[in-house]
Design an enzyme around this catalytic site. Sequence first.
Site, PDB file in Angstrom:
ATOM      1  N   GLU A 188     -13.948   6.799  14.981  1.00 25.33           N
ATOM      2  CA  GLU A 188     -14.027   7.995  14.043  1.00 25.33           C
ATOM      3  C   GLU A 188     -15.507   8.447  14.397  1.00 25.33           C
ATOM      4  O   GLU A 188     -16.473   8.693  13.390  1.00 25.33           O
ATOM      5  CB  GLU A 188     -14.163   7.525  12.623  1.00 25.33           C
ATOM      6  CG  GLU A 188     -12.795   6.886  12.285  1.00 25.33           C
ATOM      7  CD  GLU A 188     -12.465   6.444  10.880  1.00 25.33           C
ATOM      8  OE1 GLU A 188     -13.862   6.524   9.939  1.00 25.33           O
ATOM      9  OE2 GLU A 188     -11.488   5.972  10.421  1.00 25.33           O
TER      10      GLU A 188
ATOM     11  N   ASN B 191     -11.171   5.787  19.285  1.00 20.97           N
ATOM     12  CA  ASN B 191      -9.975   5.913  18.053  1.00 20.97           C
ATOM     13  C   ASN B 191     -10.333   6.910  17.209  1.00 20.97           C
ATOM     14  O   ASN B 191     -11.664   6.912  16.793  1.00 20.97           O
ATOM     15  CB  ASN B 191     -10.047   4.521  17.684  1.00 20.97           C
ATOM     16  CG  ASN B 191      -8.796   4.111  16.573  1.00 20.97           C
ATOM     17  OD1 ASN B 191      -7.786   4.553  17.030  1.00 20.97           O
ATOM     18  ND2 ASN B 191      -8.913   3.791  15.297  1.00 20.97           N
TER      19      ASN B 191
ATOM     20  N   HIS C 205      -2.727   7.376   9.770  1.00 19.70           N
ATOM     21  CA  HIS C 205      -2.702   7.497   8.358  1.00 19.70           C
ATOM     22  C   HIS C 205      -2.075   8.531   7.806  1.00 19.70           C
ATOM     23  O   HIS C 205      -2.819   9.481   7.721  1.00 19.70           O
ATOM     24  CB  HIS C 205      -4.195   7.049   7.776  1.00 19.70           C
ATOM     25  CG  HIS C 205      -4.779   5.625   8.210  1.00 19.70           C
ATOM     26  ND1 HIS C 205      -4.012   4.514   7.994  1.00 19.70           N
ATOM     27  CD2 HIS C 205      -5.638   5.451   8.972  1.00 19.70           C
ATOM     28  CE1 HIS C 205      -4.858   3.587   8.566  1.00 19.70           C
ATOM     29  NE2 HIS C 205      -5.532   4.156   9.107  1.00 19.70           N
TER      30      HIS C 205
ATOM     31  N   GLU D 285      -3.040   2.876  13.722  1.00 23.53           N
ATOM     32  CA  GLU D 285      -3.105   2.541  12.471  1.00 23.53           C
ATOM     33  C   GLU D 285      -2.030   3.119  11.238  1.00 23.53           C
ATOM     34  O   GLU D 285      -2.577   3.731  10.328  1.00 23.53           O
ATOM     35  CB  GLU D 285      -4.534   2.989  11.867  1.00 23.53           C
ATOM     36  CG  GLU D 285      -5.620   2.505  12.674  1.00 23.53           C
ATOM     37  CD  GLU D 285      -7.055   2.569  12.025  1.00 23.53           C
ATOM     38  OE1 GLU D 285      -7.413   2.875  10.831  1.00 23.53           O
ATOM     39  OE2 GLU D 285      -8.004   2.234  13.114  1.00 23.53           O
TER      40      GLU D 285
ATOM     41  N   ASP E 161       0.633   4.150   8.856  1.00 19.70           N
ATOM     42  CA  ASP E 161       0.978   3.843   7.737  1.00 19.70           C
ATOM     43  C   ASP E 161       1.490   5.019   6.936  1.00 19.70           C
ATOM     44  O   ASP E 161       0.951   6.224   7.260  1.00 19.70           O
ATOM     45  CB  ASP E 161       0.273   2.961   6.757  1.00 19.70           C
ATOM     46  CG  ASP E 161      -1.328   3.491   6.510  1.00 19.70           C
ATOM     47  OD1 ASP E 161      -1.662   4.225   6.571  1.00 19.70           O
ATOM     48  OD2 ASP E 161      -1.960   2.413   6.234  1.00 19.70           O
TER      49      ASP E 161
HETATM   50  C1  XIL Z   1      -9.776  -0.865   6.590  1.00 15.67           C
HETATM   51  C2  XIL Z   1      -9.365  -2.077   6.522  1.00 15.67           C
HETATM   52  O1  XIL Z   1      -8.008  -1.962   6.306  1.00 15.67           O
HETATM   53  C3  XIL Z   1      -9.841  -2.673   5.179  1.00 15.67           C
HETATM   54  O2  XIL Z   1      -9.424  -3.941   4.940  1.00 15.67           O
HETATM   55  C4  XIL Z   1     -11.220  -2.780   5.054  1.00 15.67           C
HETATM   56  O3  XIL Z   1     -11.725  -3.028   3.661  1.00 15.67           O
HETATM   57  C5  XIL Z   1     -11.835  -1.234   5.567  1.00 15.67           C
HETATM   58  O4  XIL Z   1     -11.351  -0.855   6.600  1.00 15.67           O
HETATM   59  N1  XIL Z   1      -9.787   3.481   9.643  1.00 15.67           N
HETATM   60  C6  XIL Z   1     -10.152   2.339  10.402  1.00 15.67           C
HETATM   61  C7  XIL Z   1      -9.861   0.902   9.806  1.00 15.67           C
HETATM   62  O5  XIL Z   1     -10.431   2.484  11.540  1.00 15.67           O
HETATM   63  O6  XIL Z   1     -10.712   0.082  10.361  1.00 15.67           O
HETATM   64  C8  XIL Z   1      -9.849   0.949   8.249  1.00 15.67           C
HETATM   65  O7  XIL Z   1      -9.541  -0.258   8.080  1.00 15.67           O
HETATM   66  C9  XIL Z   1      -8.959   1.980   7.819  1.00 15.67           C
HETATM   67  C10 XIL Z   1      -9.370   3.331   8.256  1.00 15.67           C
END
Ligand code: XIL
Length: 363
Positions: free
Chosen positions: A151, A201, A237, A266, A268
């Site tokens: 990020e 990422n 996401h 990631e 979902d």
């Molecule tokens: C999140 C985890 O899922 C949580 O358990 C933690 O509290 C915070 O981070 N983007 C990312 C991940 O790159 O590392 C994040 O993961 C979600 C958003």
Amino acid sequence: MNIKFRSSQFVALLLFASLPATTPTLRLAADRAGVLIGAAARPSLLQEAAYAATLSREFNMVEAEDAMKWWTIRPESGKFNFSQGDELVRFAQVHRMLVRGHCLVWDHNNPDWLAHGNFTSAQLSQILHEHITTVVKHYAGQVFAWDVVNEGFDEHGKVRDSIWYNQPGIGLAHVDKDTAYIEQAFRWAHEADPQALLFYNEGEGEGLGIKSDAIYAMLEDFKGRGVPIDGVGLQMHISSFETNLQSVATNMSRISALGLQIHITELDVPVPVKATGVWGGESAHPEDLDRQAQIYRRIVRMCLDNPSCTAIQTWGFTDKYSWIGSHSHGSQGWALPFDRDYRPKAAYNAIAEELARGRNSKR
Ligand code: XIL
């Protein structure tokens, strides 16, 4: 097989891929399709039999959800604690799964001593170099791919303000390129483990737009100058059922045209849940779960249709342990392919069907 590995240690995985099927699982279908199917996982949950069994049965790749972040590995200044990450690696090795590392440079999930340490640029440069070198060397030969920088851009397409960039940064904020600190992180990671695949990422900008344009410009520059980068992680996401997935596919095409791999890192797809006191109770709407399944289907298909897309990973795998509940303050849930009792949902079936169709299937 389209998966591009550097190290021969992964030959074992490929051999396993050619074993005959017993039960159809995501893992078997993905092995046949020549794509990695992964999930983010928490080592503390491996003691739960259903959690461990589902993870190892359905996935050929795993990523540390939090166990390889600064706040876990560096709880105190000057000390490294690899125990959680090592536990996940051991699990992966026993079950012949590849491990993705996440993440070396981010402005979140850092320990207080680092985030509020008021370090100088020279000190931060030294701290980051030491961290990347120590962590990447520790996992050399065990972690096949790293999210080196997570990020790094904001929604305006600017390099995001951070301790690593400009607050005060590692001393590279005012050289000719804003992305100089990102480049430095990739160079340090490559020095520490030349075999590891190195990824940039990013989330909330997987489709075309000002943010992905800025990232694309960085990637083009890096590739042109031989900066050691192998791929891009698209978090995915999915924040809305209306997300423009065609635009994501187009962005993937231009990234792959640079000769970079793409990992969906990631994924979902949260759905609204009604307040029942407990997020993700019995309150998700069945129609929403069908729409969710269609989104999963389209994303898996999008990856399989792009030969450079070599991995599809969900952020967790059971609704029982998804970050979405706390992240959305209980307004969303049911984001993953398995429900809270580890039963496969419509989303699971959609993923399985697309994986079974394989790459470049004409539908
Ligand atoms: C999140 C985890 O899922 C949580 O358990 C933690 O509290 C915070 O981070 N983007 C990312 C991940 O790159 O590392 C994040 O993961 C979600 C958003």
